[in-house]
Design an enzyme around this catalytic site. Structure first.
Site, PDB file in Angstrom:
ATOM      1  N   ARG A  15       0.809  -1.218   0.000  1.00 14.12           N
ATOM      2  CA  ARG A  15       0.000   0.000   0.000  1.00 14.12           C
ATOM      3  C   ARG A  15       0.846   1.273   0.000  1.00 14.12           C
ATOM      4  O   ARG A  15       0.519   2.255  -0.668  1.00 14.12           O
ATOM      5  CB  ARG A  15      -0.918  -0.009   1.229  1.00 14.12           C
ATOM      6  CG  ARG A  15      -1.821   1.214   1.353  1.00 14.12           C
ATOM      7  CD  ARG A  15      -2.701   1.114   2.596  1.00 14.12           C
ATOM      8  NE  ARG A  15      -3.583   2.259   2.733  1.00 14.12           N
ATOM      9  CZ  ARG A  15      -4.770   2.361   2.173  1.00 14.12           C
ATOM     10  NH1 ARG A  15      -5.215   1.389   1.400  1.00 14.12           N
ATOM     11  NH2 ARG A  15      -5.526   3.426   2.375  1.00 14.12           N
ATOM     12  N   ASN A  89      25.954 -20.434  -1.541  1.00 19.52           N
ATOM     13  CA  ASN A  89      25.169 -20.407  -0.301  1.00 19.52           C
ATOM     14  C   ASN A  89      25.783 -19.438   0.708  1.00 19.52           C
ATOM     15  O   ASN A  89      25.683 -19.629   1.926  1.00 19.52           O
ATOM     16  CB  ASN A  89      25.033 -21.807   0.311  1.00 19.52           C
ATOM     17  CG  ASN A  89      23.905 -21.887   1.337  1.00 19.52           C
ATOM     18  OD1 ASN A  89      22.899 -21.185   1.203  1.00 19.52           O
ATOM     19  ND2 ASN A  89      24.076 -22.708   2.363  1.00 19.52           N
ATOM     20  N   THR A 120      36.665 -11.225   7.051  1.00 20.41           N
ATOM     21  CA  THR A 120      35.498 -12.088   7.241  1.00 20.41           C
ATOM     22  C   THR A 120      34.289 -11.333   6.718  1.00 20.41           C
ATOM     23  O   THR A 120      34.351 -10.107   6.495  1.00 20.41           O
ATOM     24  CB  THR A 120      35.320 -12.446   8.729  1.00 20.41           C
ATOM     25  OG1 THR A 120      34.250 -13.371   8.862  1.00 20.41           O
ATOM     26  CG2 THR A 120      35.026 -11.217   9.566  1.00 20.41           C
ATOM     27  N   HIS A 169      -4.383  18.567  32.838  1.00 21.49           N
ATOM     28  CA  HIS A 169      -5.262  17.486  33.292  1.00 21.49           C
ATOM     29  C   HIS A 169      -6.607  17.528  32.567  1.00 21.49           C
ATOM     30  O   HIS A 169      -7.625  17.087  33.093  1.00 21.49           O
ATOM     31  CB  HIS A 169      -5.483  17.548  34.813  1.00 21.49           C
ATOM     32  CG  HIS A 169      -4.216  17.649  35.596  1.00 21.49           C
ATOM     33  ND1 HIS A 169      -3.436  16.548  35.880  1.00 21.49           N
ATOM     34  CD2 HIS A 169      -3.581  18.724  36.120  1.00 21.49           C
ATOM     35  CE1 HIS A 169      -2.373  16.951  36.571  1.00 21.49           C
ATOM     36  NE2 HIS A 169      -2.433  18.256  36.717  1.00 21.49           N
ATOM     37  N   SER A 294     -15.855  10.080   5.448  1.00 13.65           N
ATOM     38  CA  SER A 294     -16.518   8.938   6.053  1.00 13.65           C
ATOM     39  C   SER A 294     -17.414   8.283   5.015  1.00 13.65           C
ATOM     40  O   SER A 294     -18.046   8.979   4.201  1.00 13.65           O
ATOM     41  CB  SER A 294     -17.358   9.389   7.266  1.00 13.65           C
ATOM     42  OG  SER A 294     -18.247   8.363   7.670  1.00 13.65           O
ATOM     43  N   ARG A 334      30.812 -14.336  18.481  1.00 13.55           N
ATOM     44  CA  ARG A 334      29.845 -14.096  17.412  1.00 13.55           C
ATOM     45  C   ARG A 334      28.779 -15.177  17.391  1.00 13.55           C
ATOM     46  O   ARG A 334      29.057 -16.357  17.565  1.00 13.55           O
ATOM     47  CB  ARG A 334      30.557 -14.112  16.041  1.00 13.55           C
ATOM     48  CG  ARG A 334      29.815 -13.435  14.909  1.00 13.55           C
ATOM     49  CD  ARG A 334      29.073 -14.429  14.023  1.00 13.55           C
ATOM     50  NE  ARG A 334      28.675 -13.845  12.769  1.00 13.55           N
ATOM     51  CZ  ARG A 334      27.623 -13.053  12.599  1.00 13.55           C
ATOM     52  NH1 ARG A 334      26.854 -12.741  13.609  1.00 13.55           N
ATOM     53  NH2 ARG A 334      27.333 -12.580  11.396  1.00 13.55           N
ATOM     54  N   ARG A 343      18.823  -7.175   9.012  1.00 12.64           N
ATOM     55  CA  ARG A 343      18.206  -7.040   7.692  1.00 12.64           C
ATOM     56  C   ARG A 343      16.892  -6.253   7.746  1.00 12.64           C
ATOM     57  O   ARG A 343      16.388  -5.815   6.717  1.00 12.64           O
ATOM     58  CB  ARG A 343      17.960  -8.417   7.080  1.00 12.64           C
ATOM     59  CG  ARG A 343      19.216  -9.087   6.548  1.00 12.64           C
ATOM     60  CD  ARG A 343      18.916 -10.460   5.972  1.00 12.64           C
ATOM     61  NE  ARG A 343      20.089 -11.048   5.362  1.00 12.64           N
ATOM     62  CZ  ARG A 343      20.491 -10.845   4.114  1.00 12.64           C
ATOM     63  NH1 ARG A 343      19.789 -10.051   3.327  1.00 12.64           N
ATOM     64  NH2 ARG A 343      21.568 -11.431   3.638  1.00 12.64           N
TER      65      ARG A 343
END
Length: 447
Positions: A15, A89, A120, A169, A294, A334, A343
């Protein structure tokens, strides 16, 4: 079903896709891959600028061709990397092979083992993601947020002399000015934006467990800490964490999330206040031809922009809360829980951008209804009781608070006439009575 904006599970890809499509360059799978390519390329070039005989002779044109890999990165390039990932992979290894193929085509095949040299995957991910977050904030989130603050600042100036009944209030209280109440949000947002900008965008870069083990064993003569600091801080424009495990601490990403949460909480406060002012008819809203408020009640013009903003900010903050709480925690050197969580960093950003756009739109539709503000003040003359009793205290009048309390709590109607009658009955000088009679709900607004 084939994925389209109609079949997407998440509304940010369905959307609301048209509202957040520009974020895809930073937080989509395409965006993540592109930032990984950027880091790998710039790292290879930085190595080539060291006195390493294995990387001698790379021309400026070849360096530019390598930089074009990320500057001109296409969906076809990203798909090629994803296709390689089906074999490996491993997502970062697929990026490494993509750049090695480019070196082959540039006649630099003998140098391609220096792609991803000594690293790494987290050296790439923990620089690519902070870089995407930094640029997403700077180029998308903050400009939109600052547009809202600028609009609020204009309103605070335009309405600085508009008196308004305050409510504490939920009850009538000492009058204020509409512009000042808007300025409260300007000050709060300015301060929190400044704090967000001060958080360093930290990145990890130091090999498998953060110690440059591979770099040091291969080239012990080089100062790899200095190299990495220069690469991360000056070339990538991030802030290198000096002592790490295999991954970034994420403490500063958590701080970014917390700073964003505070900003969003202020905006929720703003959304709810403006929503309430609209319900009190202090504001009317510009009507766009053809819009329906509405499905059943034709007269309605609902404050949907502020409602949309509040809802999306709530979702954003829920996600930011989890990111801030989870990311700094990792077992020993780790574990992989940060990877799948990280992600999702674009999701709260997307909900925030949807919300900011809604707030901005809602603010642009506001029409001040001064007559409603004036009438509310006129209906609440009791609020000048504080002013009267304070002046009476100044004059050492006996029990002024109690006298005003009796007036305001026993009379059915406290209007101008009731206040004037009370003043006339006071045992004070005519000068003091004149001073008291001059006080009205419209002018008792302080500094």
């Amino acid at each position: 079903m084939k994925l389209t904006e109609l079949t997407a599970i998440s509304p940010i890809d369905g959307r609301y896709r048209n509202k957040v499509s520009e974020l895809a360059a930073y937080f989509s799978e395409f965006g993540l891959i592109r930032y990984r390519v950027l880091v790998e390329v710039e790292y290879f070039i930085a190595l080539a600028e060291l006195p390493l005989k294995q990387l001698e002779g790379i021309s400026d044109d070849q360096k530019q061709a390598l930089r074009d890999l990320y500057k001109n990165f296409s969906e076809a390039d990203a798909q090629k990397i994803k296709d390689t990932e089906k074999v490996t992979n491993h997502d970062v290894k697929a990026v490494e092979y993509f750049i090695k193929d480019a070196l082959d085509s540039l006649g630099l095949a003998e140098m391609k083992e220096f792609v991803h040299f000594g690293l790494t995957s987290q050296d790439i991910n923990n620089t690519a993601v902070p870089l995407s977050l930094k640029e997403g904030l700077e180029q998308q989130y903050l400009p939109l947020l600052e547009e809202i603050v600028d609009e609020l600042r204009r309103y605070s100036e335009d309405w600085k002399d508009v008196p308004m009944l305050a409510r504490t209030h939920g009850q009538p209280a000492s009058p204020t000015r509409l512009g000042k109440e808007i300025a409260v949000f300007v000050e709060r947002l300015d301060k929190q934006i400044a704090q967000l900008k001060q958080v360093p965008m930290s990145a990890k870069f130091g090999g498998a467990t953060g110690n440059f083990n591979a770099h040091q064993v291969a080239f012990p003569e080089h100062n790899w800490v200095d190299f990495a600091n220069n690469f991360v801080n000056n070339i990538l424009g991030l802030s290198r964490s000096q002592t790490t495990t295999q991954i970034e601490h994420y403490d500063n990403i958590a701080a970014v999330c917390d700073a964003m949460k505070r900003i969003h909480s202020i905006l929720i406060d703003l959304d709810r206040d403006i929503w309430t002012y609209i319900s009190m008819e202090y504001f009317k809203q510009k009507i766009k031809a053809g819009e329906v408020g509405s499905s059943a009640m034709p007269h309605k013009v609902n404050p949907i922009d502020f409602e949309n903003s509040e809802g999306n900010l709530g979702v954003a903050n829920a996600l930011l809360e989890h990111l801030a709480a989870k990311l700094p925690i990792s077992r020993l050197q780790r574990d992989l829980t940060d990877s799948t969580v990280l992600r999702n960093i674009g999701a709260p950003m997307a909900h925030a951008v949807i919300a900011l756009q809604a707030t901005r739109k809602g603010l642009s539709k506001l029409l001040l209804n001064e007559s409603a503000l004036h009438q509310d003040l006129e209906d609440n003359w009791a609020v000048v009781a504080e002013a009267i009793q304070t002046i009476l205290r100044r004059e050492a009048y006996p029990s002024p608070y109690e006298a005003l309390k009796a007036l305001t709590r026993t009379n059915t109607v406290i209007n101008k006439e009731a206040i004037q009658t009370f003043i006339e009955g006071l045992d004070v000088s005519d000068d003091i009575k004149t001073e008291l009679r001059a006080i009205t709900p419209q002018n008792y607004t302080g500094l």
